[in-house]
Design an enzyme around this catalytic site. Structure first.
Site: not given
Ligand code: NAP
Length: 271
Positions: A45, A121, A147, A160-161, A165
């Site tokens: 993703d 996202n 706050r 779902t991203a 969480s």
């Molecule tokens: P990353 O830190 O390398 O990957 C974050 C994870 O989010 C990967 O496992 C990715 O899946 C998954 N992901 C991305 N889009 C998703 C979606 N729409 N639904 C479910 N899972 C999803 O960062 P990145 O690959 O550049 O992705 C950036 C995204 O990370 C941000 O948009 C944010 O949503 C997410 N993120 C999440 C958290 C958290 O959950 N606490 C914190 C910071 C950022 P793949 O392994 O398939 O690439």
């Protein structure tokens, strides 16, 4: 048909890319990274997110197809061992697509020109060193004073991203809505927020009016998908559903809730 193949740098994805390129050349597809009609991403993703930002100015001409080289993703429907089937689908392309909403982020500053971003996202705003204080407006009406650590505003496909969480709801991507989820809100007898995720209708918008901190605003962090922007003198942020949408080539139907189940629940163990 002009096709771009956008792969992550991992060796597995690069090897799938080489195989797919060869098959496409043999079948006389035009490989065009500059001006494609179809962008095939190979990776996860995160790779599709990166391709989306790379081609964000050409969204009206492009349909995306996601191939995953790890686990099934939310933007990646095809397994890497299905590329023969994918090439056949591309050859008999009927131009059908499915489209999903994007998040329009408009930021105004005290001392510089506004900036504008598009998120697939989500966008978050956080203060890194002290409590973030912001007034939250929905459709121009003040709703609450928040706050806490920050706020996450996500699209349905982004639900779902990061949103998940922080306790947000998973939303079917056919719905044209935005979601506002809190990150570490302070709730006690003095300070109060809704403390539940809010689903915002398509004709509404969210405005955050950030309060001056006792320190400076330099520790605010704005994120837009994978990108982070620090040290900005942010005054207001307006979030609404963008006029642009992301389109995916529709070669087969994938049931959204099966995908959610596969990603987060997995096989039942019989207990
Ligand atoms: P990353 O830190 O390398 O990957 C974050 C994870 O989010 C990967 O496992 C990715 O899946 C998954 N992901 C991305 N889009 C998703 C979606 N729409 N639904 C479910 N899972 C999803 O960062 P990145 O690959 O550049 O992705 C950036 C995204 O990370 C941000 O948009 C944010 O949503 C997410 N993120 C999440 C958290 C958290 O959950 N606490 C914190 C910071 C950022 P793949 O392994 O398939 O690439």
């Amino acid at each position: 048909m002009r096709v771009a193949i956008y792969a992550n740098p991992g060796s597995k994805s690069q090897s799938v890319k080489e195989k797919l390129e060869k098959k496409m050349r043999d079948r006389h597809f035009i490989l065009d990274m500059e001006n494609p009609e179809i962008v095939v991403t190979i990776g996860g993703d995160g790779t599709l997110l990166s391709a989306f930002h790379h081609y964000r100015k050409q969204l009206d001409q492009i349909r995306f197809v996601g191939v995953h080289t790890g686990h099934l993703g939310f933007y990646t429907d095809w397994r890497d061992d299905e590329i023969d089937d994918l090439v056949i689908s591309l050859q008999s392309d009927n131009r059908q697509s499915v489209s999903y909403p994007l998040l329009d982020v408009w930021v105004t500053y005290k001392s510089r020109q506004p900036s504008h971003y598009l998120a697939l996202n989500e966008s978050t705003i956080k203060r890194t060193s002290s409590t973030m204080v912001t007034d939250v407006y929905v459709g121009g009406e003040k709703f609450e004073r928040f706050r806490g650590d920050g706020l996450c505003i996500s699209t349905p496909t982004g639900s779902t991203a990061y949103n998940k969480s922080v306790g947000g709801a998973v939303i079917h991507p056919d719905m044209d809505v935005l979601q506002l989820a809190e990150i570490g809100s302070i709730n006690n007898r003095v300070f109060r927020t809704l403390a539940s995720p809010m689903i915002i209708a398509s004709n509404d918008w969210i405005t955050l009016s950030l309060m001056e901190s006792r320190e400076r605003k330099e520790d605010l962090m704005l994120t837009v998908d994978s990108k982070s922007y620090y040290n900005r003198d942010i005054e207001q942020i307006r979030y609404k559903i963008a006029k642009e949408r992301i389109r995916f080539a529709k070669y087969r139907h994938n049931h959204f809730w099966h995908r959610v189940q596969e990603a987060f629940i997995g096989e039942e163990d019989g207990n």
